[in-house]
Design a protein around this motif. Structure first.
Motif, PDB file in Angstrom:
ATOM      1  N   ILE A  40       0.933  -1.243  -0.048  1.00  0.00           N
ATOM      2  CA  ILE A  40       0.004   0.058   0.245  1.00  0.00           C
ATOM      3  C   ILE A  40       0.835   1.069   0.154  1.00  0.00           C
ATOM      4  N   LYS A  41       1.821   1.175   0.900  1.00  0.00           N
ATOM      5  CA  LYS A  41       2.890   2.329   0.955  1.00  0.00           C
ATOM      6  C   LYS A  41       3.418   2.521  -0.448  1.00  0.00           C
ATOM      7  N   HIS A  42       3.858   1.714  -1.091  1.00  0.00           N
ATOM      8  CA  HIS A  42       4.477   1.689  -2.270  1.00  0.00           C
ATOM      9  C   HIS A  42       3.692   1.418  -3.578  1.00  0.00           C
ATOM     10  N   ALA A  43       2.301   1.858  -3.352  1.00  0.00           N
ATOM     11  CA  ALA A  43       1.364   1.659  -4.524  1.00  0.00           C
ATOM     12  C   ALA A  43       1.814   2.309  -5.899  1.00  0.00           C
ATOM     13  N   PRO A  44       1.852   1.718  -6.933  1.00  0.00           N
ATOM     14  CA  PRO A  44       2.137   2.293  -8.100  1.00  0.00           C
ATOM     15  C   PRO A  44       0.863   3.360  -8.766  1.00  0.00           C
ATOM     16  N   ILE A  45       1.331   4.068  -9.786  1.00  0.00           N
ATOM     17  CA  ILE A  45       0.289   5.063 -10.159  1.00  0.00           C
ATOM     18  C   ILE A  45      -1.146   4.059 -10.732  1.00  0.00           C
ATOM     19  N   TYR A  46      -0.815   3.127 -11.444  1.00  0.00           N
ATOM     20  CA  TYR A  46      -2.084   2.095 -11.793  1.00  0.00           C
ATOM     21  C   TYR A  46      -3.085   1.787 -10.567  1.00  0.00           C
ATOM     22  N   ARG A  47      -2.371   1.562  -9.454  1.00  0.00           N
ATOM     23  CA  ARG A  47      -3.366   1.274  -8.202  1.00  0.00           C
ATOM     24  C   ARG A  47      -3.939   2.256  -7.576  1.00  0.00           C
ATOM     25  N   ILE A  48      -2.990   3.726  -7.727  1.00  0.00           N
ATOM     26  CA  ILE A  48      -3.722   4.887  -7.199  1.00  0.00           C
ATOM     27  C   ILE A  48      -4.815   5.246  -8.063  1.00  0.00           C
ATOM     28  N   ARG A  49      -4.635   5.158  -9.277  1.00  0.00           N
ATOM     29  CA  ARG A  49      -5.893   5.485 -10.318  1.00  0.00           C
ATOM     30  C   ARG A  49      -7.234   4.585 -10.035  1.00  0.00           C
ATOM     31  N   ARG A  50      -6.800   3.274  -9.945  1.00  0.00           N
ATOM     32  CA  ARG A  50      -7.671   2.385  -9.677  1.00  0.00           C
ATOM     33  C   ARG A  50      -8.682   2.256  -8.421  1.00  0.00           C
ATOM     34  N   PHE A  51      -7.639   2.502  -7.435  1.00  0.00           N
ATOM     35  CA  PHE A  51      -8.418   2.288  -6.021  1.00  0.00           C
ATOM     36  C   PHE A  51      -8.451   3.682  -5.180  1.00  0.00           C
ATOM     37  N   VAL A  52      -7.307   4.502  -5.217  1.00  0.00           N
ATOM     38  CA  VAL A  52      -7.346   5.709  -4.345  1.00  0.00           C
ATOM     39  C   VAL A  52      -8.146   6.865  -4.960  1.00  0.00           C
ATOM     40  N   LEU A  53      -7.999   7.058  -6.169  1.00  0.00           N
ATOM     41  CA  LEU A  53      -8.565   8.355  -6.780  1.00  0.00           C
ATOM     42  C   LEU A  53     -10.174   8.303  -6.721  1.00  0.00           C
ATOM     43  N   PRO A  54     -10.688   6.857  -6.909  1.00  0.00           N
ATOM     44  CA  PRO A  54     -12.002   6.779  -6.877  1.00  0.00           C
ATOM     45  C   PRO A  54     -12.611   7.078  -5.459  1.00  0.00           C
ATOM     46  N   ALA A  58     -15.134   9.872  -4.505  1.00  0.00           N
ATOM     47  CA  ALA A  58     -16.495   9.368  -4.020  1.00  0.00           C
ATOM     48  C   ALA A  58     -16.512  10.689  -2.507  1.00  0.00           C
ATOM     49  N   CYS A  59     -15.492  11.008  -2.121  1.00  0.00           N
ATOM     50  CA  CYS A  59     -15.599  11.926  -0.837  1.00  0.00           C
ATOM     51  C   CYS A  59     -15.601  13.275  -1.210  1.00  0.00           C
ATOM     52  N   GLY A  60     -15.689  13.468  -2.575  1.00  0.00           N
ATOM     53  CA  GLY A  60     -15.853  15.131  -2.935  1.00  0.00           C
ATOM     54  C   GLY A  60     -14.632  15.593  -3.590  1.00  0.00           C
ATOM     55  N   GLY A  61     -13.574  14.752  -3.373  1.00  0.00           N
ATOM     56  CA  GLY A  61     -12.173  15.418  -3.916  1.00  0.00           C
ATOM     57  C   GLY A  61     -12.187  15.315  -5.570  1.00  0.00           C
ATOM     58  N   GLU A  62     -11.493  16.381  -6.102  1.00  0.00           N
ATOM     59  CA  GLU A  62     -11.284  16.253  -7.551  1.00  0.00           C
ATOM     60  C   GLU A  62     -10.331  16.960  -7.955  1.00  0.00           C
ATOM     61  N   GLY A  63      -9.688  16.880  -9.123  1.00  0.00           N
ATOM     62  CA  GLY A  63      -8.400  17.553  -9.480  1.00  0.00           C
ATOM     63  C   GLY A  63      -7.221  17.251  -8.841  1.00  0.00           C
ATOM     64  N   PHE A  64      -7.136  16.300  -8.409  1.00  0.00           N
ATOM     65  CA  PHE A  64      -5.878  15.746  -7.548  1.00  0.00           C
ATOM     66  C   PHE A  64      -4.771  15.590  -8.688  1.00  0.00           C
ATOM     67  N   GLU A  65      -3.474  15.607  -8.131  1.00  0.00           N
ATOM     68  CA  GLU A  65      -2.605  15.622  -8.968  1.00  0.00           C
ATOM     69  C   GLU A  65      -1.487  14.526  -8.426  1.00  0.00           C
ATOM     70  N   THR A  66      -0.437  13.948  -9.222  1.00  0.00           N
ATOM     71  CA  THR A  66       0.412  12.890  -8.482  1.00  0.00           C
ATOM     72  C   THR A  66       1.838  13.413  -8.888  1.00  0.00           C
ATOM     73  N   VAL A  67       2.633  13.081  -7.639  1.00  0.00           N
ATOM     74  CA  VAL A  67       4.124  13.608  -7.896  1.00  0.00           C
ATOM     75  C   VAL A  67       4.788  12.506  -7.388  1.00  0.00           C
ATOM     76  N   ALA A  68       6.120  12.429  -8.086  1.00  0.00           N
ATOM     77  CA  ALA A  68       6.927  11.179  -7.527  1.00  0.00           C
ATOM     78  C   ALA A  68       8.381  11.500  -8.059  1.00  0.00           C
ATOM     79  N   VAL A  69       9.278  10.875  -7.424  1.00  0.00           N
ATOM     80  CA  VAL A  69      10.742  10.769  -7.624  1.00  0.00           C
ATOM     81  C   VAL A  69      11.222   9.620  -8.301  1.00  0.00           C
ATOM     82  N   LEU A  70      12.155   9.604  -9.160  1.00  0.00           N
ATOM     83  CA  LEU A  70      12.798   8.422  -9.719  1.00  0.00           C
ATOM     84  C   LEU A  70      14.295   8.763  -9.640  1.00  0.00           C
TER      85      LEU A  70
END
Length: 197
Positions: A40-54, A58-70
């Protein structure tokens, strides 16, 4: 992974890129802290888009952006190799004790590496699997000051980072043959790092 509600920002925790230190500094400021288990801590972007963003939407949040370091791919692999040399992994299939860095990278470059070299992919972590980067803001570990400057501006705060979860120092000897193989077989790793700021 840290979620900043007011700032509409999700900070991804790419393994071996200093995210434990960031979590230590920013967790009190975040509205959501997902730190355990590591999947969960190291969830990749596809899991964030599939589980976290929805869930957020659903709680009224929209327009979220993502940031990461490589991290530069050879350096990133070096961090994994050193980390897996630790004594508590002796005898474990993930241990790199007795495995040279050259052999570790050679194994990583295979299609299906042995457990000790199966450390994932930064390109898959931040991408769609077809070469497209899905993270909105991507920074290089090697220019961490730019990354922290972005976070400081976005979060309107000064960031002091503790030194946490640092792999022991050990020379990284990589032969030209294995480095060429890595660049050929794992070209996406270098492409995504080069695309970062």
């Amino acid at each position: 992974m840290l979620v900043f509600w007011k700032e509409r920002l999700i900070l991804l925790a790419v393994p071996k890129t200093g995210t434990t230190a960031l979590e230590g500094a920013l967790a009190p400021r975040a509205q959501m802290v997902l730190r355990d288990p590591p999947e969960i801590k190291h969830a990749p972007i596809y899991r964030i888009r599939r589980f976290v963003l929805p869930m957020i939407e659903a709680c009224g949040g929209e327009g979220f952006e993502t940031v990461a370091v490589l991290r530069e791919p050879v350096d990133w692999l070096g961090s994994w190799w050193r980390y897996r040399r630790r004594a508590d992994l002796d005898g474990h299939p993930n241990s790199t004790r007795g495995v040279s860095f050259d052999a570790f990278v050679d194994e990583y470059a295979k299609g299906k590496p042995a457990p000790f070299a199966n450390v994932g992919s930064q390109a898959r972590f931040v991408g769609d699997g077809a070469g497209r980067i899905e993270v909105d803001h991507l920074f290089r570990y090697e220019t961490f000051d730019r990354f922290t400057a972005f976070l400081e501006e976005r979060l309107s705060m000064r960031i002091e980072l503790p030194l946490l979860n640092v792999s022991p120092v050990h020379p990284l000897d990589l032969s030209p043959r294995v480095e060429a193989k890595l660049r050929r077989k794992r070209a996406a790793e270098f492409a995504v790092w080069e695309a970062a700021s």
